[in-house]
Design a protein around this motif. Structure first.
Motif, PDB file in Angstrom:
ATOM      1  N   ASP A   1      -3.435   7.802  -0.057  1.00 58.77           N
ATOM      2  CA  ASP A   1      -4.405   8.830  -0.444  1.00 58.77           C
ATOM      3  C   ASP A   1      -3.999  10.206   0.062  1.00 58.77           C
ATOM      4  OD1 ASP A   1      -4.937   7.824   2.170  1.00 58.77           O
ATOM      5  OD2 ASP A   1      -6.936   8.726   2.126  1.00 58.77           O
TER       6      ASP A   1
ATOM      7  N   ASP B   1      -1.364  11.978  -2.309  1.00 58.97           N
ATOM      8  CA  ASP B   1      -1.952  12.694  -3.440  1.00 58.97           C
ATOM      9  C   ASP B   1      -2.524  14.046  -3.016  1.00 58.97           C
ATOM     10  OD1 ASP B   1      -1.312  10.570  -5.106  1.00 58.97           O
ATOM     11  OD2 ASP B   1      -3.236   9.575  -4.754  1.00 58.97           O
ATOM     12  N   ARG B   2      -3.173  14.106  -1.851  1.00 56.64           N
ATOM     13  CA  ARG B   2      -3.742  15.376  -1.369  1.00 56.64           C
ATOM     14  C   ARG B   2      -2.647  16.386  -1.065  1.00 56.64           C
ATOM     15  NH1 ARG B   2      -7.712  12.513   2.304  1.00 56.64           N
ATOM     16  NH2 ARG B   2      -6.201  13.057   3.900  1.00 56.64           N
TER      17      ARG B   2
END
Length: 109
Positions: A62, A65-66
């Motif tokens: 996650d 992606d950030r």
């Protein structure tokens, strides 16, 4: 005698600072002409691929992606200031990444 020791100590400090600057300069090397990275080179946060980012220690999917969504970065501390990474995760990988010159302007929220 105190003056001599003071001169020696200041000379040693100046030499250590110069040596540290040389080591820091050697760590930030430009990419090869074919665009590939050599082992041990720093990752540019603005241009590296998702696969390259995934090889960093302790980085979660996650977070990958950030990192990509928040590009471009002015400097690597933007990872913490923009709340992309918590401080402890940044400290684990900060010595492996760099932000080089960018072509597009930084996005402002």
């Amino acid at each position: 005698m105190k003056k001599v020791l003071g001169v020696i100590a200041s000379g040693l400090l100046a030499a250590a600072a110069g040596y540290g600057a040389i080591l820091a300069y050697r760590r930030v090397r430009p990419e090869r002409r074919d665009g590939k990275r050599e082992q041990g080179e720093l990752l540019d946060l603005n241009t590296c691929s998702r696969e390259e980012l995934a090889k960093l220690p302790g980085i979660r999917p996650d977070v990958l992606d950030r990192v990509i969504e928040n590009r471009p970065y002015r400097n690597k501390l933007d990872l913490v200031s923009r709340l992309v990474l918590p401080q402890f995760e940044y400290e684990q990988m900060s010595h492996l990444v760099v932000v080089r010159d960018r072509e597009e302007p930084v996005k402002v929220a």
